[in-house]
Design a protein around this motif. Sequence first.
Motif, PDB file in Angstrom:
ATOM      1  N   PHE A  53      27.118   1.249   7.215  1.00  0.00           N
ATOM      2  CA  PHE A  53      27.259   2.612   7.709  1.00  0.00           C
ATOM      3  C   PHE A  53      25.978   2.994   8.437  1.00  0.00           C
ATOM      4  N   SER A  54      26.082   4.034   9.251  1.00  0.00           N
ATOM      5  CA  SER A  54      24.918   4.533   9.985  1.00  0.00           C
ATOM      6  C   SER A  54      24.487   5.882   9.430  1.00  0.00           C
ATOM      7  N   SER A  55      23.179   6.108   9.428  1.00  0.00           N
ATOM      8  CA  SER A  55      22.638   7.370   8.951  1.00  0.00           C
ATOM      9  C   SER A  55      21.273   7.575   9.603  1.00  0.00           C
ATOM     10  N   ILE A  56      20.625   8.698   9.298  1.00  0.00           N
ATOM     11  CA  ILE A  56      19.233   8.929   9.678  1.00  0.00           C
ATOM     12  C   ILE A  56      18.517   9.566   8.492  1.00  0.00           C
ATOM     13  N   LEU A  57      17.216   9.464   8.495  1.00  0.00           N
ATOM     14  CA  LEU A  57      16.407  10.075   7.449  1.00  0.00           C
ATOM     15  C   LEU A  57      16.153  11.536   7.815  1.00  0.00           C
ATOM     16  N   LEU A  58      16.732  12.463   7.041  1.00  0.00           N
ATOM     17  CA  LEU A  58      16.584  13.890   7.328  1.00  0.00           C
ATOM     18  C   LEU A  58      15.265  14.448   6.825  1.00  0.00           C
ATOM     19  N   SER A  59      14.874  14.061   5.619  1.00  0.00           N
ATOM     20  CA  SER A  59      13.651  14.611   5.033  1.00  0.00           C
ATOM     21  C   SER A  59      13.172  13.684   3.919  1.00  0.00           C
ATOM     22  N   LEU A  60      11.920  13.882   3.527  1.00  0.00           N
ATOM     23  CA  LEU A  60      11.371  13.156   2.395  1.00  0.00           C
ATOM     24  C   LEU A  60      10.342  14.025   1.698  1.00  0.00           C
ATOM     25  N   ASP A  61      10.222  13.835   0.406  1.00  0.00           N
ATOM     26  CA  ASP A  61       9.284  14.603  -0.409  1.00  0.00           C
ATOM     27  C   ASP A  61       8.271  13.619  -0.987  1.00  0.00           C
ATOM     28  N   LEU A  62       7.023  13.674  -0.481  1.00  0.00           N
ATOM     29  CA  LEU A  62       6.001  12.741  -0.918  1.00  0.00           C
ATOM     30  C   LEU A  62       5.506  13.042  -2.327  1.00  0.00           C
ATOM     31  N   PRO A 108      11.905   4.422  -2.466  1.00  0.00           N
ATOM     32  CA  PRO A 108      12.233   2.991  -2.397  1.00  0.00           C
ATOM     33  C   PRO A 108      11.401   2.141  -3.350  1.00  0.00           C
ATOM     34  N   THR A 109      12.081   1.172  -3.960  1.00  0.00           N
ATOM     35  CA  THR A 109      11.395   0.222  -4.842  1.00  0.00           C
ATOM     36  C   THR A 109      10.785  -0.923  -4.057  1.00  0.00           C
ATOM     37  N   ARG A 110      11.228  -1.093  -2.811  1.00  0.00           N
ATOM     38  CA  ARG A 110      10.723  -2.183  -1.977  1.00  0.00           C
ATOM     39  C   ARG A 110      10.797  -1.759  -0.521  1.00  0.00           C
ATOM     40  N   ILE A 111       9.688  -1.921   0.204  1.00  0.00           N
ATOM     41  CA  ILE A 111       9.648  -1.619   1.633  1.00  0.00           C
ATOM     42  C   ILE A 111       9.026  -2.811   2.348  1.00  0.00           C
ATOM     43  N   SER A 112       9.696  -3.286   3.397  1.00  0.00           N
ATOM     44  CA  SER A 112       9.158  -4.369   4.203  1.00  0.00           C
ATOM     45  C   SER A 112       9.120  -3.941   5.659  1.00  0.00           C
ATOM     46  N   HIS A 113       8.044  -4.309   6.330  1.00  0.00           N
ATOM     47  CA  HIS A 113       7.881  -3.983   7.747  1.00  0.00           C
ATOM     48  C   HIS A 113       7.393  -5.244   8.437  1.00  0.00           C
ATOM     49  N   ASP A 141       0.847  -1.188   0.000  1.00  0.00           N
ATOM     50  CA  ASP A 141       0.000   0.000   0.000  1.00  0.00           C
ATOM     51  C   ASP A 141       0.890   1.249   0.000  1.00  0.00           C
ATOM     52  N   PRO A 142       0.847   2.094  -1.035  1.00  0.00           N
ATOM     53  CA  PRO A 142       1.712   3.280  -1.084  1.00  0.00           C
ATOM     54  C   PRO A 142       1.507   4.215   0.104  1.00  0.00           C
ATOM     55  N   GLN A 143       0.271   4.356   0.577  1.00  0.00           N
ATOM     56  CA  GLN A 143       0.021   5.235   1.714  1.00  0.00           C
ATOM     57  C   GLN A 143       0.644   4.684   2.994  1.00  0.00           C
ATOM     58  N   GLU A 144       0.590   3.368   3.162  1.00  0.00           N
ATOM     59  CA  GLU A 144       1.215   2.760   4.330  1.00  0.00           C
ATOM     60  C   GLU A 144       2.723   2.910   4.261  1.00  0.00           C
ATOM     61  N   ALA A 145       3.294   2.732   3.074  1.00  0.00           N
ATOM     62  CA  ALA A 145       4.744   2.910   2.901  1.00  0.00           C
ATOM     63  C   ALA A 145       5.150   4.338   3.265  1.00  0.00           C
ATOM     64  N   ALA A 146       4.375   5.307   2.796  1.00  0.00           N
ATOM     65  CA  ALA A 146       4.684   6.704   3.101  1.00  0.00           C
ATOM     66  C   ALA A 146       4.562   6.969   4.600  1.00  0.00           C
ATOM     67  N   ARG A 147       3.542   6.400   5.233  1.00  0.00           N
ATOM     68  CA  ARG A 147       3.357   6.600   6.676  1.00  0.00           C
ATOM     69  C   ARG A 147       4.556   6.076   7.450  1.00  0.00           C
ATOM     70  N   LEU A 148       5.053   4.899   7.067  1.00  0.00           N
ATOM     71  CA  LEU A 148       6.202   4.317   7.764  1.00  0.00           C
ATOM     72  C   LEU A 148       7.441   5.183   7.615  1.00  0.00           C
ATOM     73  N   LEU A 149       7.662   5.724   6.413  1.00  0.00           N
ATOM     74  CA  LEU A 149       8.838   6.570   6.200  1.00  0.00           C
ATOM     75  C   LEU A 149       8.715   7.892   6.949  1.00  0.00           C
ATOM     76  N   VAL A 150       7.507   8.433   7.013  1.00  0.00           N
ATOM     77  CA  VAL A 150       7.295   9.662   7.784  1.00  0.00           C
ATOM     78  C   VAL A 150       7.592   9.412   9.259  1.00  0.00           C
ATOM     79  N   ARG A 151       7.125   8.285   9.783  1.00  0.00           N
ATOM     80  CA  ARG A 151       7.397   7.960  11.180  1.00  0.00           C
ATOM     81  C   ARG A 151       8.894   7.743  11.415  1.00  0.00           C
TER      82      ARG A 151
END
Length: 241
Positions: free
Chosen positions: A48-57, A118-123, A19-29
């Motif tokens: 390597f280690s990193s964090i998600l700074l921002s995303l553009d839906l 992302p082309t693939r998201i798993s939770h 579900d694209p909306q669920e994928a977006a929700r997970l990345l926002v969280r």
Amino acid sequence: MAESATSRVDAELTGLVEDPQEAARLLVRLRRMRNVITLRAAQSPKEFSSILLSLDLTHRYLVLDAPRPRPQAADFRPGTKVYARSHVDGAALIFVAQIDSLIAADDTGDDNLVLDWPTRISHYQKRRDYRVSVPSTVVQTPARLIIDNHAIHARLLDLSTSGVAILLAAESTSIAPDTTVECVLPLPERDLKVAMRVTSVTPTRDGVRIGGELALEDNSARELIQRTVTTLERWWLQHHP
């Protein structure tokens, strides 16, 4: 089994978020929680280690903080496919994406990573530890269940350090939930014999799917399965982005 039902089973086995909306929700969280992301280029074992700074839906891209420790120039180039692993709501979140470009971070001389969506998201929210599907091209030897001193061949479907799923021929339906059987798992390094408590018996169009919990008695067995899971993750990353 209908095609839609098959897709649901596949999603349950792999944790795939369709579900694209669920994928977006997970990345926002993930961005809001600022959880650490473990990042690895597809063809490299270095992490390597990193964090998600921002995303553009709208334009569908992510910006990740400059990886640490500082990578070499060849580690993350535009066009490189990367594997990212983190946690959201206490469960593993994994995604695969391609680097679009690099942008300079403020005053550090390092580069942040701009990733395509992302082309693939798993939770793996339903797992104590996530499972990975087992491709027949990697594990070609059948699994075996030892029942009444006889080996019953089965196909290994998925694997984690706590559980396993196998597929038996349709006529092999004598196994019941809450029973414990010995099984031999055909792992890439070597076969592993282990006790399995059957938790589910589900008929499918291809046979009978048996789900079970593994009773791992020592650290060497657990480490063997963990190495196998890592090997299988890399295979999926390289062959099924």
